[in-house]
Structures are given as C-alpha cells and as structure tokens.
Design a protein around this motif. Structure first.
Motif, short mmCIF file in Angstrom:
data_model
loop_
_atom_site.label_atom_id
_atom_site.label_comp_id
_atom_site.label_asym_id
_atom_site.label_seq_id
_atom_site.Cartn_x
_atom_site.Cartn_y
_atom_site.Cartn_z
N ILE A 18 44.13 32.97 35.23
CA ILE A 18 43.21 32.46 36.25
C ILE A 18 43.16 33.49 37.39
CG2 ILE A 18 42.79 30.60 37.90
CD1 ILE A 18 42.43 29.79 34.95
N PRO A 19 41.98 34.03 37.70
CA PRO A 19 41.91 35.06 38.73
C PRO A 19 42.19 34.53 40.13
CG PRO A 19 39.75 34.68 37.71
CD PRO A 19 40.71 33.77 37.06
N ASP A 20 42.68 35.41 40.99
CA ASP A 20 42.89 35.06 42.39
C ASP A 20 41.59 34.55 42.99
OD1 ASP A 20 45.52 35.86 42.21
OD2 ASP A 20 45.16 37.83 43.10
N LEU A 71 37.21 23.21 38.27
CA LEU A 71 37.88 24.48 38.55
C LEU A 71 36.82 25.57 38.47
CD1 LEU A 71 40.39 26.29 38.96
CD2 LEU A 71 40.69 26.26 36.47
N ARG A 72 36.64 26.30 39.58
CA ARG A 72 35.65 27.38 39.63
C ARG A 72 36.39 28.71 39.74
NH1 ARG A 72 33.63 23.14 42.57
NH2 ARG A 72 31.58 22.42 41.97
N THR A 73 36.06 29.64 38.84
CA THR A 73 36.71 30.95 38.82
C THR A 73 35.65 32.03 38.61
OG1 THR A 73 37.04 31.23 36.44
CG2 THR A 73 38.64 29.84 37.58
N ASP A 74 36.06 33.28 38.74
CA ASP A 74 35.16 34.40 38.47
C ASP A 74 34.89 34.56 36.97
OD1 ASP A 74 34.96 35.03 41.15
OD2 ASP A 74 36.50 36.58 41.08
N VAL A 75 35.69 33.91 36.12
CA VAL A 75 35.52 34.05 34.67
C VAL A 75 34.96 32.78 34.03
CG1 VAL A 75 37.27 35.84 34.43
CG2 VAL A 75 37.94 33.44 34.23
N GLY A 76 34.51 31.83 34.83
CA GLY A 76 33.93 30.61 34.29
C GLY A 76 34.32 29.39 35.10
N ARG A 97 35.73 23.64 29.44
CA ARG A 97 34.86 24.74 29.90
C ARG A 97 33.41 24.27 29.98
NH1 ARG A 97 36.07 30.72 29.53
NH2 ARG A 97 34.46 31.47 30.88
N ILE A 98 32.75 24.65 31.06
CA ILE A 98 31.35 24.30 31.26
C ILE A 98 30.52 25.51 30.84
CG2 ILE A 98 29.61 23.70 32.97
CD1 ILE A 98 31.93 22.40 34.58
#
Length: 100
Positions: A18-20, A71-76, A97-98
């Motif tokens: 999970i990215p920062d 959960l919002r991340t830079d990879v999805g 996953r959305i």
C-alpha cells in the motif's frame, strides 16, 4: 453522555504494498442510511486498524448498525459493496477492488 468505541480493521485480498499517502474512510451507518460515526486515516499497510467513537445512546437505538469502508491509493481503490455487520469486540472489513 457515554461514548462507545467500535474497533476493527480494513484489509484487502491482494498482496500488494500500500503506497504512502493512502487514505481509508470508515463509517458506521444505521439501516436507514444515517451515518452514526465516521473516521478517515492514513494507511501504511493492511490490515489497518480503526476505532470509531459513537454516543452510547445513539448506538442503543440505532437499527442494525453496520460498517461501510473505502481505501483510496495511487494504485487503485477498494471498498465495501455490501455493508459489514459490527462484531462485539472487533470487526474485520474485507474490501473489494473497485474497477476503474
């Protein structure tokens, strides 16, 4: 006023880092859609633990309180497609996953 604490964790099935800067949002909602409590927090990895604080009187009268999470991340993004029942001690909220 008395405050109740509902604890849990959000997690995903995929085994990815999970990215920062990723943000999780968790809401406690009643069956009629009313938001009873909410929190947003930075996630450094999953599972990520959370605490929600809600007035005990509201919790007693709420009909079937359940969790909604995202959960919002830079990879999805991942979220709950169905509300998750609260457990007595701690609830694990499995996110899906959305598609983009």
């Amino acid at each position: 006023m008395s405050i109740s604490t509902l604890s849990g964790s959000v997690t995903i099935r995929e085994r990815i880092a999970i990215p920062d800067g990723s943000i999780a949002t968790v809401k406690l909602v009643a069956s009629d859609g009313e938001v009873l409590a909410a929190t947003a927090f930075e996630v450094e990895g999953v599972p990520a633990e959370f605490d929600l604080y809600v007035d005990s009187e509201i919790l007693k009268t709420a009909k079937k309180p359940q969790f909604w999470a995202m959960l919002r991340t830079d990879v999805g993004s991942w979220g709950t497609f169905e509300l998750v029942s609260t457990e007595r001690n701690s609830t694990e909220v499995l996110l899906t996953r959305i598609p983009e």
